[in-house]
Design an enzyme around this catalytic site. Structure first.
Site, PDB file in Angstrom:
ATOM      1  N   GLY A  39       1.003  -1.371   0.090  1.00  0.00           N
ATOM      2  CA  GLY A  39      -0.293  -0.035  -0.060  1.00  0.00           C
ATOM      3  C   GLY A  39       0.850   1.255  -0.562  1.00  0.00           C
ATOM      4  N   ALA A  40       0.772   2.293  -0.688  1.00  0.00           N
ATOM      5  CA  ALA A  40       1.681   3.140  -1.358  1.00  0.00           C
ATOM      6  C   ALA A  40       2.209   4.295   0.114  1.00  0.00           C
ATOM      7  CB  ALA A  40       1.133   3.734  -1.977  1.00  0.00           C
ATOM      8  N   GLN A  46      -5.641  -9.296  -2.574  1.00  0.00           N
ATOM      9  CA  GLN A  46      -5.639  -8.017  -1.243  1.00  0.00           C
ATOM     10  C   GLN A  46      -6.683  -7.434  -1.035  1.00  0.00           C
ATOM     11  OE1 GLN A  46      -3.400  -7.645  -4.440  1.00  0.00           O
ATOM     12  NE2 GLN A  46      -1.507  -6.528  -3.852  1.00  0.00           N
ATOM     13  N   ASP A  87      -0.931   4.095  -6.833  1.00  0.00           N
ATOM     14  CA  ASP A  87       0.478   4.693  -6.000  1.00  0.00           C
ATOM     15  C   ASP A  87       0.984   5.284  -6.666  1.00  0.00           C
ATOM     16  OD1 ASP A  87      -0.690   1.375  -6.301  1.00  0.00           O
ATOM     17  OD2 ASP A  87       0.926   0.892  -5.048  1.00  0.00           O
ATOM     18  N   ASN A 138      -2.386   2.139 -10.468  1.00  0.00           N
ATOM     19  CA  ASN A 138      -2.476   2.242  -9.143  1.00  0.00           C
ATOM     20  C   ASN A 138      -2.772   0.823 -10.106  1.00  0.00           C
ATOM     21  OD1 ASN A 138      -3.963   1.828  -6.575  1.00  0.00           O
ATOM     22  ND2 ASN A 138      -5.903   1.297  -7.492  1.00  0.00           N
ATOM     23  N   LYS A 139      -3.130  -0.447  -8.684  1.00  0.00           N
ATOM     24  CA  LYS A 139      -3.247  -2.191  -9.149  1.00  0.00           C
ATOM     25  C   LYS A 139      -3.526  -2.325 -10.341  1.00  0.00           C
ATOM     26  CE  LYS A 139      -1.345  -4.407  -6.569  1.00  0.00           C
ATOM     27  NZ  LYS A 139      -0.085  -4.314  -6.963  1.00  0.00           N
TER      28      LYS A 139
END
Lengths: 330, 330
Positions: free
Chosen positions: A33-34, A180, A221, A231-232
């Site tokens: 997680g950033a 996640q 992120d 992002n993911k």
């Protein structure tokens, strides 16, 4: 830190007394997680700055920072936290070893505490975008308390919706390959008794088409100056589908995750992770031996698919180049 | 039949001497794939028709057919095969028990053999749509030899491309939750030395955006008269993304999978499968206890996102209501 690889079945707290341990924890996704990576990196730097002062402290910092920086390339919060610790070091490098360490430690703790405060402000700003009551939010990956120092970014908005006295429930993409969503988001929301329904990533299109989703909210992120959002992996197709079905697509982005040095998403490095994330599960082989694997950890959602970017300083709308810059300078 | 639940790590052949065993095999996905389910159901009917004749044979058929029909609702090939076996029974129900059984068995074997021949014609028709050499195909789930009596529908097109002397490689979505892509498509292609790269479903958008995919080819469990395509969950978002990135989206559909009684996709029943497909993996819990699960096994891709429907009788283009009807009557 809680070992996120073992959730939801085991809650194991790991302690690190050495920056190399923290670097390993980030690389192997004990913590992810950033924002959480940023906080962990700051703590790692502090651990690495014991017993040094003056010029040796600067040399040590470079070693420690490069070790931490090399762990994961996409989340900009990592670089942001290292830069901030570096500035702190520059202010205090002439102090004696004990004082220098305390200053660095206090700075890391400040980053930790500020992160929670930032998430609360961000959450409150985001909650104002959601009129529905009860509200139903679709999210991807985990941008929750586990991904931050606490409270969360995307899930911070969900928490803030509830704190505003509304009912809220969540659809969580399981988020392959690291799960996640099913492991972390579901665990975190279930603990807080926020109703959560887990779906496979490829079911989000059906959920969006069926109606009843008030908005999609995801973390980031690294977001470029023009609003392109890394992002993911799986975020980009979700944004395409949200647009197709007329569902607002929101990105919860603390200012520390906006990289004004990246003009567009094309400038954001995308981490490729190990093939074993796709070839094995819980030690069991799930693909035939010898097949190729492509395993990018992130994708980039073009800003034009993003309805709004929610920060602790306020909500930005297109055109993001202008509105994000205004939030920065404001 | 090969137990597809155990692939790719174990190749176990299961034999059934009773229609109830076949029904269980279909329900629990020992065997899956719309054409393969049709063939298995025909074989199951034949097994169930031992030792009966006359009116008892018809009563037995109803029992056997309803048991098999109740296993999985979406694939129309199941109903198609049962209807065909029923017509055969009507022709031979006055024969003695041994002769009746042989006729039913021979009809099931005919369905099996025809399925392979159909797939070869379909594959050849589909290969003509792909000019590129080397060609790169993206597919979802498994519409291969494992999903049929042999050769495959979507993967039959891939095989036919290679048989036409071209190079072909495949990107295979892993296809959560049952992992038909990583377990079955990868196994089948790897065995034939067709290069295959496995990706998580949520990575297909990145692969399509990166370029280099010549077409997407998928199978179907039931296609409506207007070209709406029910197929494995995750097909619809893939079609949306293929359209966005200008990549042709082809559906390999034997005529037996086109249900002219369904005017549109809204008429196609969508199976919901057990939550445990998403809550557990290889016996390991991956979601917290007590969270909700939504697990539709299929989605419906609107015909207007489908570039062409490939059948054994030829290739249909929009408007499908007209062109599919022409293939049927022609």
């Amino acid at each position: 830190m809680i070992d996120q690889r073992l959730l939801p079945t085991r809650e194991v707290i790991r302690q690190y007394r050495d920056y190399r341990g923290v670097a390993d924890a980030i690389r192997t996704m004990v913590i992810r997680g950033a924002p959480a990576i940023g906080v962990a990196a700051a703590m790692g730097v502090a651990l690495g700055m014991r017993g040094v002062s003056g010029a040796p402290a600067k040399a040590r910092f470079d070693l420690v920072a490069e070790t931490l920086r090399a762990t994961r390339p996409t989340a900009v919060n990592l670089a942001w936290a290292l830069d901030r610790m570096r500035r702190r070091l520059d202010e205090c490098s002439s102090l004696d070893e004990a004082k220098l360490f305390r200053r660095m430690r206090d700075e890391a703790i400040a980053i930790y505490n500020e992160d929670i405060a930032i998430n609360r402000r961000l959450g409150s700003n985001g909650a104002q975008l959601v009129d529905a009551n009860p509200a139903t939010v679709l999210t991807h990956c985990n941008a929750g308390a586990l991904a931050t120092a606490g409270y969360g970014t995307a899930l911070g908005v969900v928490r803030a919706i509830r704190e505003a006295g509304k009912k809220v429930s969540v659809f969580a993409d399981e988020t392959r390959p690291f799960l996640q969503g099913s492991r972390l988001t579901a665990w975190e929301l279930h603990k807080e008794r926020i109703p959560v329904t887990v779906i496979a990533d490829n079911m989000a299109a059906t959920v969006l088409r069926n109606g009843g989703i008030d908005c999609v909210i995801v973390g980031t992120d690294r977001t470029a100056a023009n609003g392109d959002v890394a992002n993911k992996i799986g975020t980009y197709p979700l944004a395409v589908l949200a647009r197709r079905h007329g569902v607002p697509f929101y990105v919860a982005a603390p200012m520390s995750s906006i990289d004004f040095k990246c003009a567009t998403g094309a400038d954001i490095p995308i981490e490729q992770r190990s093939p074993t994330e796709l070839t094995q599960f819980a030690g069991k082989q799930i693909t035939p031996e010898g097949v190729s694997i492509f395993n990018p950890a992130f994708d980039v959602t073009p800003g034009d698919l993003v309805s709004a970017i929610i920060t602790e300083r306020g909500v930005a709308y297109p055109p993001y180049k202008k509105t994000l810059a205004a939030l920065k300078s404001g």
